[in-house]
Scaffold this active site. Structure first.
Site, mmCIF file in Angstrom:
data_model
loop_
_atom_site.group_PDB
_atom_site.id
_atom_site.type_symbol
_atom_site.label_atom_id
_atom_site.label_comp_id
_atom_site.label_asym_id
_atom_site.label_seq_id
_atom_site.Cartn_x
_atom_site.Cartn_y
_atom_site.Cartn_z
ATOM 1 C CG HIS A 127 -2.085 0.927 1.100
ATOM 2 N ND1 HIS A 127 -3.399 0.546 1.300
ATOM 3 C CD2 HIS A 127 -2.126 2.242 0.799
ATOM 4 C CE1 HIS A 127 -4.196 1.593 1.125
ATOM 5 N NE2 HIS A 127 -3.438 2.641 0.835
ATOM 6 C CG LEU A 128 2.097 5.003 -3.093
ATOM 7 C CD1 LEU A 128 3.545 4.683 -3.415
ATOM 8 C CD2 LEU A 128 1.404 5.636 -4.292
ATOM 9 C CG HIS A 129 3.435 4.132 3.086
ATOM 10 N ND1 HIS A 129 3.366 2.821 2.660
ATOM 11 C CD2 HIS A 129 4.521 4.206 3.882
ATOM 12 C CE1 HIS A 129 4.367 2.134 3.191
ATOM 13 N NE2 HIS A 129 5.088 2.955 3.928
ATOM 14 C CG LEU A 130 4.349 9.930 -0.711
ATOM 15 C CD1 LEU A 130 3.957 11.291 -1.269
ATOM 16 C CD2 LEU A 130 5.577 9.428 -1.452
#
Ligand SMILES: [Zn+2]
Length: 170
Positions: A127-130
């Site tokens: 799950h993409l996250h910055l």
């Protein structure tokens, strides 16, 4: 045992647990999806801000006080999968998160970045996250910070309160 060793061990457990959940292969195990489904921002879910497409949550395993994670609501793992609208929302939330950290902590600098894939250091690559986190002069360098060797001077509820208060209105 030093604090650094304790901290590194804790992070190791976290990464190991994330890997085990992923090996089971169910999206129910995605911590970001659970946070996205947890409702309005609150001290309990650690969410500082959200809208329909994007949310900003305190990292439960921060490298520094005020360490925020910015993620799309939709479960996806790569930048390429973002729609243009999701991409714009992600960046705008990142920009605002940086502003809120600036107001709340008055740091000397900020790190903003993404670890795409486990080989790049992502604890939860699916799950993409910055990451957006404050830095201070004399701090350890970025690679050391990303390796997870930090001491925590502030509780998560305290960080949540500071960042929520500092979040720009609108
Ligand atoms: Zn997810």
């Amino acid at each position: 045992m030093s604090l650094d060793q304790l901290w590194a061990g804790w992070r190791h457990d976290y990464v190991t647990a994330a890997g085990a959940a992923e090996r089971r292969g169910t999206d129910d195990d995605c911590v970001f999806c659970r946070i996205a489904a947890s409702g309005d921002p609150s001290e309990d879910n650690g969410v500082v801000w959200r809208d329909e497409l994007t949310f900003v949550v305190l990292n439960a395993y921060p490298y520094a006080s005020g360490h925020l994670l910015v993620a799309p609501v939709r479960h996806l793992s790569s930048l390429a999968e973002l729609t243009v609208t999701e991409s714009a929302g992600l960046w705008e939330a990142t920009r605002t998160a940086a502003a809120a950290i600036g107001t709340a902590y008055d740091p000397d600098g900020l790190n903003i970045g993404a670890n795409l894939g486990r080989a790049a250091g992502a604890g939860i690559p699916r799950h993409l996250h910055l990451h957006v986190l404050p830095r201070w002069s004399g701090d350890t360098n970025f690679m050391t910070a990303v390796a997870g060797v930090r001491v925590l001077p502030e509780s998560l509820p305290r960080s949540w309160e500071r960042l929520t208060r500092a979040w720009p209105p609108g």
